[in-house]
Design a protein around this motif. Structure first.
Motif, PDB file in Angstrom:
ATOM      1  N   VAL A  45      -0.291  -0.228  -1.048  1.00  0.00           N
ATOM      2  CA  VAL A  45       0.729   0.819  -1.018  1.00  0.00           C
ATOM      3  C   VAL A  45       2.079   0.134  -0.891  1.00  0.00           C
ATOM      4  CG1 VAL A  45       1.551   2.911   0.127  1.00  0.00           C
ATOM      5  CG2 VAL A  45      -0.896   2.381   0.114  1.00  0.00           C
ATOM      6  N   SER A  46       2.870   0.179  -1.949  1.00  0.00           N
ATOM      7  CA  SER A  46       4.170  -0.499  -1.930  1.00  0.00           C
ATOM      8  C   SER A  46       5.069   0.061  -3.023  1.00  0.00           C
ATOM      9  CB  SER A  46       3.999  -2.007  -2.129  1.00  0.00           C
ATOM     10  OG  SER A  46       5.251  -2.668  -2.087  1.00  0.00           O
ATOM     11  N   SER A  47       6.339   0.235  -2.701  1.00  0.00           N
ATOM     12  CA  SER A  47       7.316   0.705  -3.686  1.00  0.00           C
ATOM     13  C   SER A  47       8.194  -0.436  -4.180  1.00  0.00           C
ATOM     14  CB  SER A  47       8.190   1.802  -3.083  1.00  0.00           C
ATOM     15  OG  SER A  47       8.892   1.308  -1.952  1.00  0.00           O
ATOM     16  N   ILE A  48       7.854  -1.655  -3.796  1.00  0.00           N
ATOM     17  CA  ILE A  48       8.596  -2.842  -4.246  1.00  0.00           C
ATOM     18  C   ILE A  48       7.603  -3.912  -4.691  1.00  0.00           C
ATOM     19  CG2 ILE A  48      10.579  -2.455  -2.723  1.00  0.00           C
ATOM     20  CD1 ILE A  48       9.316  -4.674  -0.928  1.00  0.00           C
ATOM     21  N   PRO A  49       8.002  -4.810  -5.576  1.00  0.00           N
ATOM     22  CA  PRO A  49       7.119  -5.906  -5.979  1.00  0.00           C
ATOM     23  C   PRO A  49       6.840  -6.833  -4.811  1.00  0.00           C
ATOM     24  CG  PRO A  49       8.973  -5.650  -7.496  1.00  0.00           C
ATOM     25  CD  PRO A  49       9.274  -4.824  -6.295  1.00  0.00           C
ATOM     26  N   ARG A  50       5.590  -7.263  -4.640  1.00  0.00           N
ATOM     27  CA  ARG A  50       5.247  -8.201  -3.572  1.00  0.00           C
ATOM     28  C   ARG A  50       3.952  -8.916  -3.927  1.00  0.00           C
ATOM     29  NH1 ARG A  50       3.683  -4.356   1.496  1.00  0.00           N
ATOM     30  NH2 ARG A  50       2.757  -6.276   2.251  1.00  0.00           N
ATOM     31  N   GLU A  51       3.787 -10.096  -3.366  1.00  0.00           N
ATOM     32  CA  GLU A  51       2.559 -10.856  -3.588  1.00  0.00           C
ATOM     33  C   GLU A  51       1.398 -10.154  -2.894  1.00  0.00           C
ATOM     34  OE1 GLU A  51       2.006 -13.547  -5.492  1.00  0.00           O
ATOM     35  OE2 GLU A  51       4.067 -13.250  -6.184  1.00  0.00           O
ATOM     36  N   PHE A  65      -5.785  -5.225  -6.516  1.00  0.00           N
ATOM     37  CA  PHE A  65      -5.860  -5.064  -7.962  1.00  0.00           C
ATOM     38  C   PHE A  65      -4.980  -3.909  -8.445  1.00  0.00           C
ATOM     39  CE2 PHE A  65     -10.498  -6.720  -7.843  1.00  0.00           C
ATOM     40  CZ  PHE A  65     -10.037  -8.018  -7.722  1.00  0.00           C
ATOM     41  N   TYR A  66      -4.859  -2.880  -7.607  1.00  0.00           N
ATOM     42  CA  TYR A  66      -4.158  -1.663  -7.998  1.00  0.00           C
ATOM     43  C   TYR A  66      -3.088  -1.324  -6.956  1.00  0.00           C
ATOM     44  CZ  TYR A  66      -8.059  -1.315 -11.225  1.00  0.00           C
ATOM     45  OH  TYR A  66      -8.981  -1.593 -12.202  1.00  0.00           O
ATOM     46  N   SER A  67      -2.259  -0.331  -7.279  1.00  0.00           N
ATOM     47  CA  SER A  67      -1.154   0.008  -6.376  1.00  0.00           C
ATOM     48  C   SER A  67      -0.919   1.517  -6.326  1.00  0.00           C
ATOM     49  CB  SER A  67       0.136  -0.693  -6.822  1.00  0.00           C
ATOM     50  OG  SER A  67       0.557  -0.215  -8.097  1.00  0.00           O
ATOM     51  N   LEU A  68      -0.332   1.930  -5.222  1.00  0.00           N
ATOM     52  CA  LEU A  68       0.222   3.270  -5.044  1.00  0.00           C
ATOM     53  C   LEU A  68       1.591   3.095  -4.416  1.00  0.00           C
ATOM     54  CD1 LEU A  68      -2.964   5.035  -3.620  1.00  0.00           C
ATOM     55  CD2 LEU A  68      -1.946   5.454  -5.876  1.00  0.00           C
ATOM     56  N   ARG A  69       2.537   3.957  -4.739  1.00  0.00           N
ATOM     57  CA  ARG A  69       3.910   3.722  -4.301  1.00  0.00           C
ATOM     58  C   ARG A  69       4.125   3.997  -2.812  1.00  0.00           C
ATOM     59  NH1 ARG A  69       7.981   3.115  -8.342  1.00  0.00           N
ATOM     60  NH2 ARG A  69       9.470   3.469  -6.653  1.00  0.00           N
TER      61      ARG A  69
END
Length: 375
Positions: free
Chosen positions: A333-339, A343-347
């Motif tokens: 869960v992230s609204s910014i790029p990060r290491e 595999f997947y993302s939610l904002r």
């Protein structure tokens, strides 16, 4: 009238030359005067932990005028990151198609995942809509919440009894009774619960007296620093500095480190505006995932699909475990790029809510769509 006309012409010529001079010196001009709202930058700063401060620093240099052009720059950076960590919402149908015939197990972080990040950690409440979604998911799938909070505290926030809880980053677990080994092969003794169905698993129990003493000293050391908050999380201690003035941070850090000088059996880590003190044992959220899979009798199964959703650096250990298993969906869960190992993302938590609701709906629909078996 003639003089006014000459003045206007002269002004336009000067303005044109000044613009060309700016461009020659490397300044980018924008034809938009629309400003990016201040809260966009404030939200970014609140979501970035110490490891990511260099990223925000670089971005700030390019965002001083906060124009629409620079907003596009931010979004393009996030969009390129999402290519490598696709949205779990946009990928939902494909993920569920691959999950057909599998047994899904759901793991959730709390702060920043089920609830928003807030200034006062005691007020990190989840919404009624989120609670309903988690309840429904836990109705269809084995579900566990793995938090850095104390187990009792996170359960008090969630207020649900149809799932499992792990507090203190997995060092305090309530789950079905079975023996378990840590990552270094050591067998932990587990005392059965009074009703025989659940047991408290606490691999750091021997550290409790030292933790109590560190907690007492910390509260005394930082009480003069405005905004600092020491939180007792059972088998770990959190020192929140979200409301501490920047000029006081170094003093706070030194005070925390001084308390740990004579306690080498503890380690200090840093998360999102928080310093955390934990026993130096080989146990983390990844081990907690393995523990739940073991105790549920699923660790050696090839038809299981663990889904782990979390936003914190400590969730990376769990992402790595699922990644190494070669089966499952680690979702950051992230609204910014990060290491990340995800595999997947939610904002943000609002997208977590949508994902969980769709997951429960998918399961409900798949159950009702099964053909009847008349024997």
């Amino acid at each position: 009238m003639k003089y006014i006309f000459l003045l206007l012409v002269t002004f336009k010529i000067i303005k044109r030359k000044f613009t060309k001079l700016q461009e020659a010196m490397g300044f980018q001009t924008s034809h938009s005067t629309k400003r990016v709202p201040q809260q966009i930058f404030k939200a970014q700063e609140d979501l970035i932990d110490a490891h990511e401060n260099s990223l925000i620093g670089r971005s700030t240099l390019n965002l001083t005028d906060r124009t629409q052009t620079n907003t596009k720059f931010i979004l393009s950076g996030y969009d390129s990151w999402v290519v490598r960590h696709p949205s779990a919402l946009n990928s939902f149908d494909r993920l569920m198609k691959a999950a057909t015939g599998k047994r899904i197990i759901v793991f959730l972080d709390y702060d920043g995942t089920l609830s928003p990040i807030v200034n006062d950690p005691d007020r990190a409440f989840m919404s009624d809509e989120m609670r309903a979604a988690v309840y429904e998911v836990a109705t269809y799938f084995p579900t566990a919440i793995i938090s850095g909070r104390s187990r009792d505290k996170v359960k008090d926030f969630v207020k649900l009894n149809n799932l499992y809880y792990a507090g203190s980053h997995g060092m305090d677990i309530m789950a079905p009774s079975m023996p378990v080994r840590s990552s270094d092969g050591k067998l932990f003794d587990i005392a059965p619960n009074t009703n025989g169905t659940e047991v408290p698993f606490q691999p750091a129990k021997k550290f409790l007296p030292a933790i109590r003493e560190i907690l007492r000293r910390l509260k005394n050391e930082v009480k003069e620093i405005k905004g600092a908050m020491v939180e007792d999380n059972g088998f770990c201690i959190s020192v929140h500095f979200r409301q501490v003035q920047e000029k006081d941070y170094d003093v706070l850090e030194e005070k925390v480190k001084s308390v740990l000088e004579n306690n080498p059996q503890f380690c200090l880590t840093e998360g999102k505006k928080v310093m955390e003190i934990r026993p130096s044992i080989k146990w983390n959220k990844g081990n907690a995932v393995e523990y739940f899979l073991d105790t549920l009798g699923l660790s050696s199964c090839t038809d299981i699909l663990p889904v782990y959703i979390g936003d914190d650096r400590t969730d990376e250990d769990a992402f790595k475990v699922i990644q190494n298993r070669g089966q499952g969906y680690p979702i950051i869960v992230s609204s910014i790029p990060r290491e990340t190992n995800a595999f997947y993302s939610l904002r943000d938590p609002s997208e977590v809510l949508i994902f969980l609701s769709r997951l429960a709906k998918w399961r409900k629909t798949s159950l009702y769509s099964r053909p009847l078996n008349f024997g």
